[in-house]
Design a protein around this motif. Sequence first.
Motif, PDB file in Angstrom:
ATOM      1  N   PRO A   1      15.665 -11.657 -12.292  1.00  0.00           N
ATOM      2  CA  PRO A   1      15.652 -13.123 -12.368  1.00  0.00           C
ATOM      3  C   PRO A   1      14.279 -13.699 -11.990  1.00  0.00           C
ATOM      4  CG  PRO A   1      17.601 -12.343 -11.200  1.00  0.00           C
ATOM      5  CD  PRO A   1      16.706 -11.156 -11.370  1.00  0.00           C
ATOM      6  N   GLY A   2      13.774 -14.551 -12.851  1.00  0.00           N
ATOM      7  CA  GLY A   2      12.510 -15.233 -12.575  1.00  0.00           C
ATOM      8  C   GLY A   2      11.285 -14.508 -13.077  1.00  0.00           C
ATOM      9  N   MET A   3      11.431 -13.271 -13.544  1.00  0.00           N
ATOM     10  CA  MET A   3      10.261 -12.533 -14.017  1.00  0.00           C
ATOM     11  C   MET A   3       9.883 -12.998 -15.419  1.00  0.00           C
ATOM     12  SD  MET A   3       9.656  -8.431 -14.320  1.00  0.00           S
ATOM     13  CE  MET A   3       8.281  -7.767 -15.248  1.00  0.00           C
ATOM     14  N   ASP A   4       8.587 -13.293 -15.628  1.00  0.00           N
ATOM     15  CA  ASP A   4       8.135 -13.808 -16.921  1.00  0.00           C
ATOM     16  C   ASP A   4       6.893 -13.091 -17.453  1.00  0.00           C
ATOM     17  OD1 ASP A   4       6.246 -14.764 -15.153  1.00  0.00           O
ATOM     18  OD2 ASP A   4       6.754 -16.879 -15.427  1.00  0.00           O
ATOM     19  N   GLY A   5       6.640 -11.875 -17.048  1.00  0.00           N
ATOM     20  CA  GLY A   5       5.493 -11.075 -17.513  1.00  0.00           C
ATOM     21  C   GLY A   5       5.128 -10.086 -16.406  1.00  0.00           C
ATOM     22  N   ILE A   6       4.033  -9.176 -16.528  1.00  0.00           N
ATOM     23  CA  ILE A   6       3.117  -9.447 -17.605  1.00  0.00           C
ATOM     24  C   ILE A   6       2.806  -8.217 -18.483  1.00  0.00           C
ATOM     25  CG2 ILE A   6       2.098 -11.398 -16.425  1.00  0.00           C
ATOM     26  CD1 ILE A   6      -0.369  -9.994 -15.960  1.00  0.00           C
ATOM     27  N   LYS A   7       2.634  -6.951 -17.935  1.00  0.00           N
ATOM     28  CA  LYS A   7       2.227  -5.848 -18.816  1.00  0.00           C
ATOM     29  C   LYS A   7       2.618  -4.499 -18.246  1.00  0.00           C
ATOM     30  CE  LYS A   7       0.224  -4.423 -22.574  1.00  0.00           C
ATOM     31  NZ  LYS A   7       1.145  -3.269 -22.585  1.00  0.00           N
ATOM     32  N   THR A   8       3.060  -3.620 -19.168  1.00  0.00           N
ATOM     33  CA  THR A   8       3.351  -2.230 -18.818  1.00  0.00           C
ATOM     34  C   THR A   8       2.202  -1.332 -19.265  1.00  0.00           C
ATOM     35  OG1 THR A   8       4.427  -1.808 -20.945  1.00  0.00           O
ATOM     36  CG2 THR A   8       5.822  -2.607 -19.146  1.00  0.00           C
ATOM     37  N   GLY A   9       2.208  -0.093 -18.788  1.00  0.00           N
ATOM     38  CA  GLY A   9       1.197   0.865 -19.219  1.00  0.00           C
ATOM     39  C   GLY A   9       1.606   2.285 -18.870  1.00  0.00           C
ATOM     40  N   TYR A  10       1.175   3.224 -19.715  1.00  0.00           N
ATOM     41  CA  TYR A  10       1.420   4.636 -19.419  1.00  0.00           C
ATOM     42  C   TYR A  10       0.434   5.513 -20.186  1.00  0.00           C
ATOM     43  CZ  TYR A  10       3.215   9.351 -19.541  1.00  0.00           C
ATOM     44  OH  TYR A  10       3.308  10.711 -19.445  1.00  0.00           O
ATOM     45  N   ILE A  11      -0.195   6.432 -19.467  1.00  0.00           N
ATOM     46  CA  ILE A  11      -0.781   7.652 -20.009  1.00  0.00           C
ATOM     47  C   ILE A  11      -0.465   8.741 -18.995  1.00  0.00           C
ATOM     48  CG2 ILE A  11      -2.621   6.543 -21.367  1.00  0.00           C
ATOM     49  CD1 ILE A  11      -4.584   7.242 -19.126  1.00  0.00           C
ATOM     50  N   ALA A  12      -0.587   9.980 -19.385  1.00  0.00           N
ATOM     51  CA  ALA A  12      -0.235  11.072 -18.471  1.00  0.00           C
ATOM     52  C   ALA A  12      -1.061  11.021 -17.197  1.00  0.00           C
ATOM     53  CB  ALA A  12      -0.418  12.416 -19.180  1.00  0.00           C
ATOM     54  N   ALA A  13      -2.344  10.625 -17.315  1.00  0.00           N
ATOM     55  CA  ALA A  13      -3.224  10.618 -16.149  1.00  0.00           C
ATOM     56  C   ALA A  13      -2.891   9.520 -15.156  1.00  0.00           C
ATOM     57  CB  ALA A  13      -4.679  10.468 -16.602  1.00  0.00           C
ATOM     58  N   SER A  14      -2.265   8.447 -15.618  1.00  0.00           N
ATOM     59  CA  SER A  14      -1.975   7.311 -14.734  1.00  0.00           C
ATOM     60  C   SER A  14      -0.546   7.311 -14.233  1.00  0.00           C
ATOM     61  CB  SER A  14      -2.233   5.999 -15.472  1.00  0.00           C
ATOM     62  OG  SER A  14      -1.239   5.749 -16.450  1.00  0.00           O
ATOM     63  N   GLY A  15       0.356   7.941 -14.955  1.00  0.00           N
ATOM     64  CA  GLY A  15       1.760   7.735 -14.674  1.00  0.00           C
ATOM     65  C   GLY A  15       2.191   6.396 -15.257  1.00  0.00           C
ATOM     66  N   PHE A  16       3.349   5.920 -14.842  1.00  0.00           N
ATOM     67  CA  PHE A  16       3.909   4.672 -15.368  1.00  0.00           C
ATOM     68  C   PHE A  16       3.427   3.497 -14.517  1.00  0.00           C
ATOM     69  CE2 PHE A  16       6.577   7.958 -17.049  1.00  0.00           C
ATOM     70  CZ  PHE A  16       6.928   7.509 -18.314  1.00  0.00           C
ATOM     71  N   ASN A  17       2.745   2.550 -15.170  1.00  0.00           N
ATOM     72  CA  ASN A  17       2.175   1.387 -14.492  1.00  0.00           C
ATOM     73  C   ASN A  17       2.902   0.116 -14.912  1.00  0.00           C
ATOM     74  OD1 ASN A  17       0.251   3.208 -13.565  1.00  0.00           O
ATOM     75  ND2 ASN A  17      -1.320   2.539 -15.015  1.00  0.00           N
ATOM     76  N   LEU A  18       2.922  -0.857 -14.013  1.00  0.00           N
ATOM     77  CA  LEU A  18       3.466  -2.173 -14.359  1.00  0.00           C
ATOM     78  C   LEU A  18       2.832  -3.233 -13.469  1.00  0.00           C
ATOM     79  CD1 LEU A  18       5.423  -4.097 -15.798  1.00  0.00           C
ATOM     80  CD2 LEU A  18       7.181  -3.445 -14.135  1.00  0.00           C
ATOM     81  N   ALA A  19       2.281  -4.253 -14.108  1.00  0.00           N
ATOM     82  CA  ALA A  19       1.879  -5.474 -13.417  1.00  0.00           C
ATOM     83  C   ALA A  19       2.922  -6.522 -13.766  1.00  0.00           C
ATOM     84  CB  ALA A  19       0.490  -5.915 -13.867  1.00  0.00           C
ATOM     85  N   ALA A  20       3.546  -7.118 -12.762  1.00  0.00           N
ATOM     86  CA  ALA A  20       4.660  -8.033 -12.996  1.00  0.00           C
ATOM     87  C   ALA A  20       4.475  -9.306 -12.191  1.00  0.00           C
ATOM     88  CB  ALA A  20       5.976  -7.366 -12.613  1.00  0.00           C
ATOM     89  N   SER A  21       5.057 -10.383 -12.697  1.00  0.00           N
ATOM     90  CA  SER A  21       5.034 -11.649 -11.967  1.00  0.00           C
ATOM     91  C   SER A  21       6.378 -12.336 -12.122  1.00  0.00           C
ATOM     92  CB  SER A  21       3.919 -12.563 -12.480  1.00  0.00           C
ATOM     93  OG  SER A  21       3.880 -13.760 -11.719  1.00  0.00           O
ATOM     94  N   ALA A  22       6.827 -12.967 -11.044  1.00  0.00           N
ATOM     95  CA  ALA A  22       8.107 -13.665 -11.062  1.00  0.00           C
ATOM     96  C   ALA A  22       8.014 -14.928 -10.214  1.00  0.00           C
ATOM     97  CB  ALA A  22       9.221 -12.757 -10.531  1.00  0.00           C
ATOM     98  N   VAL A  23       8.869 -15.894 -10.544  1.00  0.00           N
ATOM     99  CA  VAL A  23       8.900 -17.185  -9.838  1.00  0.00           C
ATOM    100  C   VAL A  23      10.305 -17.445  -9.335  1.00  0.00           C
ATOM    101  CG1 VAL A  23       8.517 -19.674 -10.034  1.00  0.00           C
ATOM    102  CG2 VAL A  23       7.085 -18.096 -11.326  1.00  0.00           C
ATOM    103  N   ARG A  24      10.398 -17.861  -8.069  1.00  0.00           N
ATOM    104  CA  ARG A  24      11.661 -18.330  -7.499  1.00  0.00           C
ATOM    105  C   ARG A  24      11.370 -19.527  -6.616  1.00  0.00           C
ATOM    106  NH1 ARG A  24      15.024 -12.879  -5.654  1.00  0.00           N
ATOM    107  NH2 ARG A  24      15.134 -11.922  -7.753  1.00  0.00           N
ATOM    108  N   ASP A  25      12.151 -20.586  -6.819  1.00  0.00           N
ATOM    109  CA  ASP A  25      12.003 -21.814  -6.019  1.00  0.00           C
ATOM    110  C   ASP A  25      10.556 -22.302  -6.013  1.00  0.00           C
ATOM    111  OD1 ASP A  25      14.743 -21.716  -5.344  1.00  0.00           O
ATOM    112  OD2 ASP A  25      14.316 -20.322  -3.698  1.00  0.00           O
ATOM    113  N   GLY A  26       9.909 -22.196  -7.161  1.00  0.00           N
ATOM    114  CA  GLY A  26       8.550 -22.688  -7.285  1.00  0.00           C
ATOM    115  C   GLY A  26       7.483 -21.792  -6.704  1.00  0.00           C
ATOM    116  N   ARG A  27       7.867 -20.639  -6.213  1.00  0.00           N
ATOM    117  CA  ARG A  27       6.911 -19.703  -5.602  1.00  0.00           C
ATOM    118  C   ARG A  27       6.729 -18.489  -6.506  1.00  0.00           C
ATOM    119  NH1 ARG A  27       8.038 -15.865  -0.447  1.00  0.00           N
ATOM    120  NH2 ARG A  27       5.893 -15.309   0.083  1.00  0.00           N
TER     121      ARG A  27
END
Length: 411
Positions: free
Chosen positions: A227-253
Motif C-alpha cells: 500500500p502506498g508504493m508508487d515506484g521506482i525501479k528493479t534490477g538484476y544481473i548475476a554480479a549484483s543479485g536482485f536490486n530494488l529502489a522503491a518509494s511509498a507514501v503514507r499519510d503524506g510522508r
Amino acid sequence: MPLLARASTTLLSLTAFLALLLSVLLVSQPAWAKGSRKGEWAPVAAEILMEAESGKVLRARNADTLTYPASLTKMMTLMLTFEALDRGTLRLNQRLVVSRHAASMPPSRLWLSPGSTITVEQAILALITRSANDVAVVLAEALGGSESAFAQKMTARARALGMRRTVFRNASGLPDRLQRTTARDMAILSRALIRRHAGHYAYFQRRSFDWQGTTVHSHNRLMARYPGMDGIKTGYIAASGFNLAASAVRDGRRLIAVVMGGRSAATRDDRVADLLDIGFKRPTSPAKPAPAAPDLVITKRSSSAAERSTAVSVAVPSAKPPASNSSASNSSAGGRWSIQVGAFASRAAAVRSAGDSAKRLGALADGASPEVVHSGGLYKARLTGFPAESAGAACAALKAAGHGCFAVRGQ
C-alpha cells in the motif's frame, strides 16, 4: 630407468605441479570469493532507508559498499531524458531511430529492429516496465551521440547530485566490471527523481503499457501489493543479485528504500517491504533545510584553463520573465536578469558555453556579459544584464535553435 618407473615419476611430478597450482589459485582468489563456503562469488547485500523530504537516513547496512547497479542504471538514463524534455531538446511524441548497436542488446528488450523508430514516451515506458536494454541505448544515442559519451554525462550528473561512488559505463546496467554504485547513491538518485521531476515521476507508477498490440507488464511486482508504493525501479544481473529502489507514501510522508544483492526477487521485495514498514512506524523527523550555498561569481577574466568536462543541464527556472507586451514588464519587474545556458563540471567549459551563447544571440545579447556562477558543485554558465523582456526573447531564440536556456532574476 625402466619405462614403468619413468611413467610413475612423471605422474607424481604432474600431480605435485597441479597441487601447487591449485594452492596458488586459492591463495590469490579475489576478496569477493573468499567469504563463501565453496569459494563461489556472492553479491554484496546492502540496504538503506531514507526520508524523501529531509534526506535523513533511518537505517543502513553496507550502504557505502561498492556493488553493481544492474538496471537501476536506467534511473539515471531516465533522469537525463526528463531533463531533455524540460529543456525542450526532446519531445514526448518525437520518434527516435533504432541503431544496429541498440538493436543488438541482449534481453530484457523490446526486440527493436535496426532502422525502426520508437517515440520518446514509449521509450520511457519501456524502460520503466520492461527494463528494455535496447531502448536504453536508443535514448542514450539520441541524447549523447553514442552510448559511451552518454555514460560520461550520466557519471557527471551523478557527481553533481552527490553520488560520490557511482561510475556509469552504459545506459542499461548490463554487466561491466567498471560500472559501480552503492545503495546510498541509488537512494540519492531516487530522491532526486522524486523531488526534481515530480511531473515525470508518475511514469514510475505504470504497471503496463501497450506495444504493437501486446501488453508489456512491469517487473516491479511489489508495487501491486504494498500500500502506498508508487515506484521506482528493479534490477538484476548475476554480479549484483536482485536490486530494488522503491518509494511509498503514507499519510503524506514519503520514504525511499533501496535493497541490493537480494538472493531472489521475492526475498528482495520482502526486505524492501520490511524496511518501509519499519520506517512508517517511526515518527517523522523535522525537515532541516539545507544551508544555502553562497553563489561565487566568477567572471570570464578570472577564469583559468581547466579540463573540459561533460555539460550537465540544470533546467529549473527560478522565475519567469514577463512577456514583452505585458504591463508587468515595467520598472517594477525590471532589474538585472540573467539567462542560464548550462551547468558544467569545470569552469572552463562554462566560460566557453557562455561565450558561445553570446555569439549565437548576436544583437539579442547586446549589453549582456558572460558570467559563471559557482554553486552546488557546478559552474553555471550565464549571460547577465538583460531587462526582463530581453531575457525572455533571448531564451526563446536559444530554445528555437535547440539549446537549453532559462531566465534567472537578479538579486
